[in-house]
Scaffold this active site. Structure first.
Site, PDB file in Angstrom:
ATOM      1  N   ASP A  33      29.079  35.197  31.811  1.00 53.23           N
ATOM      2  CA  ASP A  33      27.968  36.156  31.662  1.00 53.23           C
ATOM      3  C   ASP A  33      28.496  37.581  31.811  1.00 53.23           C
ATOM      4  O   ASP A  33      28.251  38.465  30.978  1.00 53.23           O
ATOM      5  CB  ASP A  33      26.941  35.849  32.762  1.00 53.23           C
ATOM      6  N   GLY A 118      31.169  26.485  36.627  1.00 56.13           N
ATOM      7  CA  GLY A 118      31.728  27.591  37.433  1.00 56.13           C
ATOM      8  C   GLY A 118      30.856  27.824  38.654  1.00 56.13           C
ATOM      9  O   GLY A 118      30.760  26.975  39.539  1.00 56.13           O
TER      10      GLY A 118
HETATM   11  N1  APR Z   1      35.830  32.522  28.581  1.00 51.48           N
HETATM   12  C1  APR Z   1      35.684  31.163  28.632  1.00 51.48           C
HETATM   13  N2  APR Z   1      35.295  30.494  29.736  1.00 51.48           N
HETATM   14  C2  APR Z   1      35.066  31.230  30.857  1.00 51.48           C
HETATM   15  C3  APR Z   1      35.186  32.651  30.887  1.00 51.48           C
HETATM   16  C4  APR Z   1      35.587  33.290  29.676  1.00 51.48           C
HETATM   17  N3  APR Z   1      35.717  34.619  29.599  1.00 51.48           N
HETATM   18  N4  APR Z   1      34.860  33.085  32.154  1.00 51.48           N
HETATM   19  C5  APR Z   1      34.587  31.983  32.870  1.00 51.48           C
HETATM   20  N5  APR Z   1      34.715  30.863  32.118  1.00 51.48           N
HETATM   21  C6  APR Z   1      34.496  29.457  32.481  1.00 51.48           C
HETATM   22  C7  APR Z   1      34.561  29.134  33.945  1.00 51.48           C
HETATM   23  O1  APR Z   1      35.903  28.911  34.355  1.00 51.48           O
HETATM   24  C8  APR Z   1      33.734  27.842  33.972  1.00 51.48           C
HETATM   25  O2  APR Z   1      34.548  26.749  33.591  1.00 51.48           O
HETATM   26  O3  APR Z   1      33.167  29.146  32.080  1.00 51.48           O
HETATM   27  C9  APR Z   1      32.678  28.053  32.874  1.00 51.48           C
HETATM   28  C10 APR Z   1      31.278  28.411  33.387  1.00 51.48           C
HETATM   29  O4  APR Z   1      31.408  29.239  34.524  1.00 51.48           O
HETATM   30  P1  APR Z   1      30.340  30.414  34.855  1.00 51.48           P
HETATM   31  O5  APR Z   1      30.552  31.523  33.932  1.00 51.48           O
HETATM   32  O6  APR Z   1      30.419  30.639  36.333  1.00 51.48           O
HETATM   33  O7  APR Z   1      28.917  29.778  34.480  1.00 51.48           O
HETATM   34  P2  APR Z   1      28.005  28.715  35.241  1.00 51.48           P
HETATM   35  O8  APR Z   1      28.790  27.794  36.106  1.00 51.48           O
HETATM   36  O9  APR Z   1      27.151  28.132  34.134  1.00 51.48           O
HETATM   37  O10 APR Z   1      27.103  29.610  36.199  1.00 51.48           O
HETATM   38  C11 APR Z   1      26.180  30.503  35.622  1.00 51.48           C
HETATM   39  O11 APR Z   1      27.000  32.280  36.955  1.00 51.48           O
HETATM   40  O12 APR Z   1      27.920  34.121  36.032  1.00 51.48           O
HETATM   41  C12 APR Z   1      26.778  33.655  36.604  1.00 51.48           C
HETATM   42  O13 APR Z   1      24.977  34.897  35.601  1.00 51.48           O
HETATM   43  C13 APR Z   1      25.636  33.643  35.614  1.00 51.48           C
HETATM   44  O14 APR Z   1      24.059  33.025  37.275  1.00 51.48           O
HETATM   45  C14 APR Z   1      24.807  32.538  36.171  1.00 51.48           C
HETATM   46  C15 APR Z   1      25.834  31.536  36.674  1.00 51.48           C
END
Ligand code: APR
Length: 166
Positions: A33, A118
């Protein structure tokens, strides 16, 4: 539907659509995000504000602004609560709803991060199995998109997807 896994930063990909792992406010956060909003620029936040949020399991679409792709499909995955709170179905509906949106927008490719694995704590292996099984099931129902790519941010995720896709 051709499915593949790559290890990359999803915000750098020149594809039709990338999926953002958002929260229900759609107003940014950490992980994918944060990376998406930073790379897309402030216009993305304005566009998301007008959407009025997104319930878990659903998807919303915006333009991608300064990202190299055309569209961003924002989706809200389930927070892992130990597996007894319908997380598997909510995660599957995330993938199903995004594919439906991609087909409706006549997209030929869509790139997914590992939603919910994540900050939301969903264990990586079962989440990957749900992602692939849901996309395979949608392949029967919809004529497209031609290509689905699972974008892994680290080597461990990549190994999990590669083992499930071979
Ligand atoms: N490109 C690809 N994958 C990524 C990237 C990137 N730039 N950044 C992180 N990831 C991976 C993480 O390593 C994880 O495997 O994306 C996956 C999802 O991680 P998160 O981004 O933390 O998403 P999620 O677990 O769905 O949690 C969503 O986190 O960032 C906040 O606003 C968001 O509240 C929401 C929550």
């Amino acid at each position: 539907m051709y499915m593949q896994a790559i290890q990359d930063d999803i915000t750098t990909l020149h594809v039709d659509a990338v999926v953002n792992a958002a929260n229900s406010s759609l107003l940014g956060g950490g992980g994918v995000d944060d990376a998406s909003h930073r790379a897309a620029g402030p216009d993305l936040l304005e566009a998301c504000r007008s959407l009025g949020g997104c319930p878990t399991g659903e998807a919303r679409i915006t333009r991608a602004y300064h990202l190299p792709c055309q569209w961003i499909i924002h989706t809200v995955g389930p927070v892992w609560q130990g597996g007894k709170d319908n997380e598997a179905e909510l995660l599957a509906s995330c993938y199903r709803n995004r594919l439906k949106l991609a087909v409706r927008q006549h997209m030929t490719s869509i790139d997914f991060p590992a939603i919910s694995t994540g900050v939301y704590g969903y264990p990586a292996e079962p989440a990957a199995a749900i992602a692939i099984a849901t996309c395979r099931a949608c392949q029967q129902q919809y004529a497209g998109p031609d290509r689905v790519c699972f974008v892994c941010f680290d080597a461990r995720s990549m190994m999990i997807y590669q083992s499930l896709l071979t």
